[in-house]
Design an enzyme around this catalytic site. Structure first.
Site, short mmCIF file in Angstrom:
data_model
loop_
_atom_site.label_atom_id
_atom_site.label_comp_id
_atom_site.label_asym_id
_atom_site.label_seq_id
_atom_site.Cartn_x
_atom_site.Cartn_y
_atom_site.Cartn_z
N ASP A 194 33.03 -30.45 -100.76
CA ASP A 194 33.03 -30.24 -102.21
C ASP A 194 33.84 -28.99 -102.49
OD1 ASP A 194 31.47 -32.44 -102.89
OD2 ASP A 194 29.59 -31.32 -102.75
N ASP A 207 33.21 -37.98 -105.83
CA ASP A 207 32.03 -37.86 -106.70
C ASP A 207 32.35 -38.35 -108.11
OD1 ASP A 207 30.68 -36.70 -104.56
OD2 ASP A 207 31.02 -34.66 -105.25
#
Length: 159
Positions: free
Chosen positions: A120, A138
Site C-alpha cells: 500500500d 484496492d
C-alpha cells in the site's frame, strides 16, 4: 451471437489485464520511490507500507498463523466472486464488477505471497483527515463491489 460473446470475453480479459498491469507497475514504482514518504501535493502523498491484514489494515497481525488465515479467507472470497462472475457471464449478465474485484484481489494476493503483505502506498489527507493507505488494486476492488451492488439492485427492481 458467438462473435459478440468472444468480443465481450476479450473486453473483460483486457480490463483484468489493465488492472493487473497498472497495479503491478505502480507497486514496483512505490517499492523504490516511496521508501521515504513522497509528497505530491497538499492532499496526496506516497508512503510505503506492507499490509498484512485486509482493508484499512483490519486483522493486521505479525503472527504467521493469522496472516495465513486472512490470506486463505481472501483467496476463498476471490474464488467465490470469480465463480459468481463466471456464472453471470454464462447467463449473459454484465460482470464488470466481478472482473474488477477478482483482478484487484488477485494482485493483492500475489503481494501476500511475494512480499509478506500487500503493498500500500497511496496516502490521501484533507484538513487533517487521513484516509488509510491503499493501492490501485484496492480501488478496483471497491469500484467492483459498488458495481456488483448496483447491478444487484437494478436486477431486483427490474424483476
Amino acid at each position: 451471437m458467438k462473435a459478440l460473446m468472444i468480443g465481450v470475453r476479450k473486453s473483460y480479459a483486457l480490463l483484468a489485464i489493465l488492472i493487473l498491469l497498472c497495479d503491478r507497475v505502480t507497486k514496483m514504482w512505490a517499492l523504490h520511490a516511496c521508501v521515504t514518504p513522497y509528497l505530491v501535493n497538499t492532499w496526496l502523498s506516497c508512503s510505503l507500507a506492507f499490509n498484512r491484514g485486509i482493508s484499512w489494515s483490519f486483522f493486521h497481525a505479525e503472527s504467521p498463523y493469522v496472516f495465513a488465515l486472512v490470506t486463505a479467507l481472501v483467496l476463498l472470497v476471490t474464488v467465490l466472486v470469480a465463480r459468481h462472475g463466471w456464472q453471470g457471464f454464462i447467463e449473459g449478465r454484465a460482470i464488470t464488477g466481478e472482473v474488477l474485484v477478482v483482478a484487484g484481489a488477485f494482485s493483492n494476493v500475489y503481494d501476500r505471497f511475494a512480499y509478506g503483505g500487500v503493498i500500500d502506498f497511496i496516502a490521501l489527507e484533507y484538513h487533517g483527515y487521513c484516509w488509510p493507505l491503499f493501492n490501485i488494486a484496492d480501488i478496483a476492488v471497491v469500484v467492483g463491489v459498488f458495481l456488483m451492488m448496483y447491478e444487484s439492485i437494478v436486477s431486483e427492481v427490474n424483476a
